[in-house]
Design a protein around this motif. Structure first.
Motif, short mmCIF file in Angstrom:
data_model
loop_
_atom_site.label_atom_id
_atom_site.label_comp_id
_atom_site.label_asym_id
_atom_site.label_seq_id
_atom_site.Cartn_x
_atom_site.Cartn_y
_atom_site.Cartn_z
N PHE A 81 0.79 -1.22 0.00
CA PHE A 81 0.00 0.00 0.00
C PHE A 81 0.83 1.28 0.00
O PHE A 81 0.64 2.13 -0.88
CB PHE A 81 -1.01 0.01 1.15
CG PHE A 81 -1.87 1.23 1.15
CD1 PHE A 81 -2.93 1.33 0.26
CD2 PHE A 81 -1.61 2.28 2.00
CE1 PHE A 81 -3.71 2.47 0.23
CE2 PHE A 81 -2.39 3.42 1.98
CZ PHE A 81 -3.45 3.52 1.09
N PRO A 82 1.77 1.47 0.94
CA PRO A 82 2.53 2.73 0.89
C PRO A 82 3.40 2.84 -0.35
O PRO A 82 3.60 3.94 -0.88
CB PRO A 82 3.37 2.71 2.17
CG PRO A 82 3.37 1.31 2.63
CD PRO A 82 2.15 0.66 2.08
N TRP A 88 2.72 5.11 -7.84
CA TRP A 88 1.45 5.33 -8.56
C TRP A 88 0.97 4.09 -9.29
O TRP A 88 0.62 4.13 -10.46
CB TRP A 88 1.57 6.49 -9.53
CG TRP A 88 1.70 7.82 -8.91
CD1 TRP A 88 1.82 8.10 -7.58
CD2 TRP A 88 1.75 9.07 -9.57
NE1 TRP A 88 1.93 9.44 -7.39
CE2 TRP A 88 1.90 10.07 -8.60
CE3 TRP A 88 1.69 9.44 -10.90
CZ2 TRP A 88 1.98 11.41 -8.91
CZ3 TRP A 88 1.77 10.78 -11.21
CH2 TRP A 88 1.91 11.75 -10.22
N VAL A 89 0.95 2.98 -8.59
CA VAL A 89 0.37 1.75 -9.12
C VAL A 89 -0.86 1.46 -8.26
O VAL A 89 -0.73 1.03 -7.11
CB VAL A 89 1.37 0.57 -9.05
CG1 VAL A 89 0.71 -0.73 -9.46
CG2 VAL A 89 2.57 0.86 -9.90
N PHE A 90 -2.03 1.72 -8.83
CA PHE A 90 -3.26 1.60 -8.05
C PHE A 90 -4.12 0.45 -8.58
O PHE A 90 -4.11 0.16 -9.78
CB PHE A 90 -4.06 2.90 -8.09
CG PHE A 90 -3.29 4.08 -7.58
CD1 PHE A 90 -2.88 4.15 -6.27
CD2 PHE A 90 -2.96 5.12 -8.42
CE1 PHE A 90 -2.16 5.21 -5.79
CE2 PHE A 90 -2.24 6.20 -7.96
CZ PHE A 90 -1.83 6.25 -6.64
N ILE A 114 -9.97 9.68 -8.29
CA ILE A 114 -10.92 8.61 -7.96
C ILE A 114 -10.18 7.30 -7.71
O ILE A 114 -10.50 6.56 -6.77
CB ILE A 114 -11.99 8.46 -9.07
CG1 ILE A 114 -12.92 9.67 -9.05
CG2 ILE A 114 -12.77 7.17 -8.92
CD1 ILE A 114 -13.85 9.77 -10.26
N ALA A 115 -9.16 7.01 -8.53
CA ALA A 115 -8.38 5.79 -8.34
C ALA A 115 -7.68 5.79 -6.98
O ALA A 115 -7.62 4.77 -6.29
CB ALA A 115 -7.35 5.63 -9.47
N ILE A 116 -7.16 6.94 -6.57
CA ILE A 116 -6.50 7.04 -5.26
C ILE A 116 -7.51 6.84 -4.13
O ILE A 116 -7.26 6.10 -3.17
CB ILE A 116 -5.77 8.39 -5.11
CG1 ILE A 116 -4.59 8.45 -6.07
CG2 ILE A 116 -5.30 8.61 -3.68
CD1 ILE A 116 -3.93 9.81 -6.16
N ILE A 117 -8.66 7.48 -4.26
CA ILE A 117 -9.71 7.33 -3.23
C ILE A 117 -10.16 5.88 -3.14
O ILE A 117 -10.31 5.33 -2.03
CB ILE A 117 -10.88 8.28 -3.53
CG1 ILE A 117 -10.46 9.72 -3.31
CG2 ILE A 117 -12.10 7.94 -2.67
CD1 ILE A 117 -11.43 10.75 -3.87
N LEU A 118 -10.36 5.23 -4.28
CA LEU A 118 -10.77 3.82 -4.27
C LEU A 118 -9.70 2.94 -3.65
O LEU A 118 -10.00 1.92 -3.02
CB LEU A 118 -11.11 3.37 -5.69
CG LEU A 118 -12.40 3.93 -6.27
CD1 LEU A 118 -12.53 3.54 -7.75
CD2 LEU A 118 -13.60 3.46 -5.47
#
Length: 138
Positions: A81-82, A88-90, A114-118
């Motif tokens: 996760f970190p 920037w691999v989501f 949106i990808a970061i929030i998800l």
């Protein structure tokens, strides 16, 4: 639908997302490995490359572990996760590909957010499942 069945479905969905990330990252990883000598000599770029390769390897563990509902799948995601935030691999990064069909550059910006929030929602649900899973296992 029981809680356990919903948990299994959610973990398998996360496993599919990780498998998709493996597929989408494969060309980039191949390019990195085939051009190792031609990258800039800066330490920061080399660290990012090493972290990207590390995340790529961990994606195999998390995808297999989550699909099989094993603890190592959850733990490997926590480790990822970190690093995912740094390189920037989501999990939902594929959503940003939608922006190529629009001429407005703001669409990419919003899809990226949106990808970061998800990704944070995924972390939250993974933590909730982890707590329930370990309570049931005891």
């Amino acid at each position: 639908m029981t809680y356990f069945s919903g948990m299994r479905t959610t973990l398998r969905f996360f496993a599919i997302l990780d498998a998709g990330s493996i597929i989408l990252l494969s060309p980039q990883i191949y390019s990195i490995l085939s051009n190792l000598g031609s990258f800039p000599p800066g330490n920061l770029s080399r660290i990012k490359l090493i972290l990207l390769l590390f995340v790529f390897i961990l994606l195999f563990f998390s995808s297999a572990g989550l699909f099989l509902m094993k603890k190592f799948g959850l733990i490997s995601y926590y480790i990822q996760f970190p690093i995912r935030l740094i390189v920037w691999v989501f999990s939902f990064g594929f959503l940003t590909f939608i922006s190529q069909y629009f001429s407005n550059p703001l669409i990419f910006d919003w899809l990226f957010r949106i990808a970061i929030i998800l990704e944070f929602f995924r972390l939250y649900f993974t933590g909730k499942i982890h707590l329930k899973y370990f309570k049931m296992a005891r």
